[in-house]
Design an enzyme around this catalytic site. Sequence first.
Site, mmCIF file in Angstrom:
data_model
loop_
_atom_site.group_PDB
_atom_site.id
_atom_site.type_symbol
_atom_site.label_atom_id
_atom_site.label_comp_id
_atom_site.label_asym_id
_atom_site.label_seq_id
_atom_site.Cartn_x
_atom_site.Cartn_y
_atom_site.Cartn_z
ATOM 1 N N ARG A 36 44.609 26.352 63.064
ATOM 2 C CA ARG A 36 45.855 27.108 62.898
ATOM 3 C C ARG A 36 46.095 28.072 64.058
ATOM 4 O O ARG A 36 47.241 28.371 64.389
ATOM 5 C CB ARG A 36 45.846 27.865 61.574
ATOM 6 C CG ARG A 36 46.105 26.922 60.419
ATOM 7 C CD ARG A 36 46.204 27.651 59.111
ATOM 8 N NE ARG A 36 46.871 26.826 58.133
ATOM 9 C CZ ARG A 36 46.661 26.890 56.832
ATOM 10 N NH1 ARG A 36 45.800 27.757 56.353
ATOM 11 N NH2 ARG A 36 47.320 26.111 56.016
ATOM 12 N N LYS A 201 44.274 18.463 42.156
ATOM 13 C CA LYS A 201 45.131 18.629 40.976
ATOM 14 C C LYS A 201 46.386 17.774 41.026
ATOM 15 O O LYS A 201 47.185 17.889 41.957
ATOM 16 C CB LYS A 201 45.524 20.097 40.830
ATOM 17 C CG LYS A 201 44.383 20.964 40.373
ATOM 18 C CD LYS A 201 44.792 22.397 40.298
ATOM 19 C CE LYS A 201 45.220 22.779 38.899
ATOM 20 N NZ LYS A 201 45.634 24.193 38.823
#
Length: 402
Positions: A36, A201
Amino acid sequence: MLRTLDSAGDLSSKRVLLRCDLNVPISDGVITDDGRIRASLPTIKRLVEAGARVVVCSHLGRPEGESNPKYSLAPVAERLEELLGQPVVFANDTIGVQATAAVKMLEDGGVAVIENLRFHNGETSKDDSEREDFAKSLAELGEVLVSDGFGVVHRKQASVYELAKLIPSYAGNLIASELEVLKRLTTEPARPYTVVLGGSKVSDKLGVIENLLPKVDRLVIGGGMVFTALKAQGNEVGKSLLEQDQIQTVKGFLDQAVQHGVEVVLPTDIVIAAGFDRDAEFRTVSATEMETSDLGQDVMGLDIGPESAAAFAHIVRESKTVFWNGPMGVFEFPNFANGTKVLARALTEVNGLSVVGGGDSAAAVRALGFDEEAFGHISTGGGASLEYLEGKSLPGLEVLND
Ligand code: AMP
């Protein structure tokens, strides 16, 4: 139309607040993946070359509104200095005397990093006025905002949203290039178009599944979320990750996919383990026979099997557009990294556009030793790119639109 740096005019001698997403993983004070920071370099260099006085701000982790050395941006400033090849001043506070002094001392083309924005409640507060107050304090530090933290544009947070309304604001190079790629995924993508979803998830990805079903040719599912889909098809999945309350929804999507003519590809074999452990005993079994193994009560699927990995890779290589979000297994444990590795390699072999959608998948390809250049694009924002593909309006982008 998004206001970009191209329309910012002359920035020389201007104090430019640059909102980056420098939320890198740090372990014992050492940055383990500086992707990043490197992704933010083009905009920082552009501002330096323009003679701006660059004040870099970012969040790191979730310090919950309190100063906490564990979440200090100091190591990030140090790494930035190395990558940039010029001095970077670090201010020990965000809007206090240190930050004010550091900004005052900046010369044209100079760079300072101020401390973690999330040391202040106002950054992420649910209360609008608290965010506005914090944004006002930040606005004292800069005359112009360049917003370049793509990983946070889906958040209505002070430095991303309220601040952009207070001072002239523009999107930086990273946001502009991320959007260019994401637009290619949503506007007439070259076909076949395949989306591969994994990670833990399924509930995080329902929106994107719903929005993409009418658009894609193939939806490939792996990772922890696959067990909810396997269960929806009537299979037993032992102690694998399972979102019981999503089984019906997933079942609905599987039916919808048939109606849209989308091929949904689930693994046919699974690497199961005796428990969630790096050294757990493991075997490869058929996806329909997970519970018939001899591994005991706590058997759980931790990776897609080799047959599935090869099938997924084949589909990916045959596609002209691929978007991938979420690892295929617990890639952090070497015994369960194969599916993610095989899939990542296939993405590097796509004859078309291959996009790795942020967060864990980006960290996974770097951790597994792949050359970033081999992918069409690695997004710095997992949540942001998913929400963009869901068709949601992203506050941090809305506010930069004319
Ligand atoms: P996400 O943040 O939803 O993209 O999930 C990423 C995480 O999912 C990684 O840390 C993986 O270790 C984890 N993961 C992938 N596959 C599985 C699985 N079969 N069981 C448990 N966790 C998994």
